[in-house]
Scaffold this motif. Structure first.
Motif, PDB file in Angstrom:
ATOM      1  N   THR A 115       0.836  -1.225   0.000  1.00 41.26           N
ATOM      2  CA  THR A 115       0.000   0.000   0.000  1.00 41.26           C
ATOM      3  C   THR A 115       0.857   1.255   0.000  1.00 41.26           C
ATOM      4  N   HIS A 116       2.023   1.195   0.663  1.00 41.64           N
ATOM      5  CA  HIS A 116       2.945   2.348   0.669  1.00 41.64           C
ATOM      6  C   HIS A 116       4.283   1.902   1.229  1.00 41.64           C
ATOM      7  N   ILE A 117       5.282   2.769   1.142  1.00 44.46           N
ATOM      8  CA  ILE A 117       6.669   2.314   1.349  1.00 44.46           C
ATOM      9  C   ILE A 117       7.146   2.275   2.800  1.00 44.46           C
ATOM     10  N   HIS A 118       6.296   2.620   3.759  1.00 47.62           N
ATOM     11  CA  HIS A 118       6.780   2.614   5.146  1.00 47.62           C
ATOM     12  C   HIS A 118       7.219   1.212   5.575  1.00 47.62           C
ATOM     13  N   GLU A 119       8.205   1.208   6.486  1.00 49.46           N
ATOM     14  CA  GLU A 119       8.884  -0.036   6.867  1.00 49.46           C
ATOM     15  C   GLU A 119       7.899  -1.090   7.398  1.00 49.46           C
ATOM     16  N   ASP A 120       6.926  -0.663   8.210  1.00 48.78           N
ATOM     17  CA  ASP A 120       6.010  -1.660   8.787  1.00 48.78           C
ATOM     18  C   ASP A 120       4.985  -2.172   7.773  1.00 48.78           C
ATOM     19  N   HIS A 121       5.085  -1.694   6.538  1.00 44.61           N
ATOM     20  CA  HIS A 121       4.203  -2.190   5.469  1.00 44.61           C
ATOM     21  C   HIS A 121       4.996  -2.885   4.356  1.00 44.61           C
ATOM     22  N   THR A 122       6.317  -2.923   4.503  1.00 41.56           N
ATOM     23  CA  THR A 122       7.134  -3.572   3.462  1.00 41.56           C
ATOM     24  C   THR A 122       7.944  -4.748   4.024  1.00 41.56           C
ATOM     25  N   ARG A 123       7.635  -5.162   5.242  1.00 45.00           N
ATOM     26  CA  ARG A 123       8.372  -6.297   5.824  1.00 45.00           C
ATOM     27  C   ARG A 123       8.129  -7.567   5.015  1.00 45.00           C
ATOM     28  N   GLY A 124       9.184  -8.396   4.938  1.00 42.58           N
ATOM     29  CA  GLY A 124       9.046  -9.670   4.227  1.00 42.58           C
ATOM     30  C   GLY A 124       8.927  -9.508   2.724  1.00 42.58           C
ATOM     31  N   LEU A 125       9.250  -8.326   2.227  1.00 43.03           N
ATOM     32  CA  LEU A 125       9.075  -8.103   0.784  1.00 43.03           C
ATOM     33  C   LEU A 125       9.993  -9.008  -0.044  1.00 43.03           C
ATOM     34  N   ALA A 126      11.234  -9.199   0.434  1.00 43.50           N
ATOM     35  CA  ALA A 126      12.165 -10.030  -0.332  1.00 43.50           C
ATOM     36  C   ALA A 126      11.606 -11.449  -0.486  1.00 43.50           C
ATOM     37  N   GLN A 127      11.029 -11.965   0.581  1.00 43.12           N
ATOM     38  CA  GLN A 127      10.452 -13.308   0.521  1.00 43.12           C
ATOM     39  C   GLN A 127       9.224 -13.339  -0.394  1.00 43.12           C
TER      40      GLN A 127
END
Ligand SMILES: [Zn+2]
Length: 334
Positions: free
Chosen positions: A36-48
């Motif tokens: 939804t947006h780039i903040h850290e608590d919304h992009t966790r686990g992105l690599a996986q």
């Protein structure tokens, strides 16, 4: 709806909408990860998610910002979703709507094959966020979900902050301390309120301003701290320098000028002057308690799920408030 709730907040922080989509967190065997947006608590686990999902979907601006922040999504896995464009994923139809939070931020609506409609607000504040009305299940962010979490002055903060900065610039440089993601928004606001002083920022923020400009949000006179161009811009003492929130405690005494800390947790007053040249200013990208209630009253979902992964204690309180006071079934998860 018993155990078959078609939208939940998982232990990983992922919002699961229907059977194929995970939003803002990793979850196994999900074909699509929406950011939804780039903040850290919304992009966790992105690599996986990038490794395991077919697509990473977001607004074009958010996808470009991820890239600028070094979170690279392979082109073949990028699914650009401009606001309001409906995309079919298996049997579900997905759409992003505009959220007023940071540039590029979105809400998510999914129309499931069985006709149920589910959605997630992501982070937002009012006004400027489209209210997702009449959904079967709505997942909401409630960072400020306690009744004392109100900022009655929230609508006026853009004027107030600009005035404090303008006043500070009369006497010398102004140093602003804020979280990443908030800085870009503040720069846009200050320019809108005719603050024309050069902006000095980190390389990371500078890179994101380049992306913003490509998407129509251009900010002029921005320089990377300690670069030659920045030093030239700073020589007359007329500039605004942006620092990370955490350096308020460690570094502010190193610089001359006016120091302003921006925080959403200042709930007593719109601003406080703590010394002749130090200010704490209440400034948030999140809805306060009143705005959350307004949103839910207008949205009237059949079931409200409050995100406790990010909201914590506030989320549990807000869910019980909604069921008791607004007569809407509500629970907090996980
Ligand atoms: Zn956020």
């Amino acid at each position: 709806m018993g155990y078959d709730i078609p939208a939940i907040v998982a232990e990983t922080g992922a919002i699961l909408l229907g059977s194929y989509i995970a939003v803002d967190g990793y979850y196994p065997r999900r074909r699509i990860r929406i950011v939804t947006h780039i903040h850290e608590d919304h992009t966790r686990g992105l690599a996986q998610s990038i490794r395991e999902s077919d697509f990473i979907a977001a607004t074009p601006l958010t996808l470009d910002l991820l890239e600028a922040l070094g979170k690279r999504v392979p082109p073949a896995k990028k699914l650009e979703m401009p606001y309001g464009v409906r995309v079919r994923i298996e049997d579900d139809i997905v759409e992003l709507r505009k959220a007023n939070h940071i540039p590029g931020a979105a809400e998510v609506i999914v129309e499931l094959r069985n006709g149920l409609q589910v959605g997630y607000t992501g982070d937002f504040k009012l006004p400027g966020t489209e209210i997702l009305k009449g959904l079967d299940v709505l997942v909401i962010d409630a960072t400020y979900g306690l009744e004392e979490h109100i900022r009655p002055w929230q609508d006026e903060m853009e004027y107030i902050l600009s005035d404090i900065v303008r006043e500070g610039l009369i006497h010398g440089p102004v140093h602003l301390y804020a979280y990443n993601g908030k800085v870009e928004e503040v720069m846009l606001i200050l320019r809108r309120f005719d603050i024309d002083a050069p902006f000095i920022v980190s390389r990371r923020v500078y890179n994101t301003t380049k992306v913003l400009c490509k998407h129509g949000y251009c900010i002029n006179d921005v320089y990377i701290a300690r670069s030659k161009a920045a030093e030239e811009a700073q020589q007359y003492g007329y500039y605004v320098q942006f620092h990370h929130y955490s350096s308020w405690w460690s570094r502010r005494r190193q610089y001359r000028g006016t120091h302003i800390l921006l925080t959403g947790w200042e709930l007593r007053e719109p601003y406080r002057q703590i010394s002749p040249n130090e200010w704490i200013v209440s400034f948030s990208d999140h809805a306060d308690f009143r705005q959350l209630v307004n949103y839910v009253e207008e949205a009237k979902p059949r079931l409200l799920i409050v995100d406790a992964y990010r909201g914590g204690r506030s989320a549990y309180y807000f869910a019980s408030y909604v069921s008791k006071r607004l007569g809407i079934e509500a629970l907090a998860m996980p």
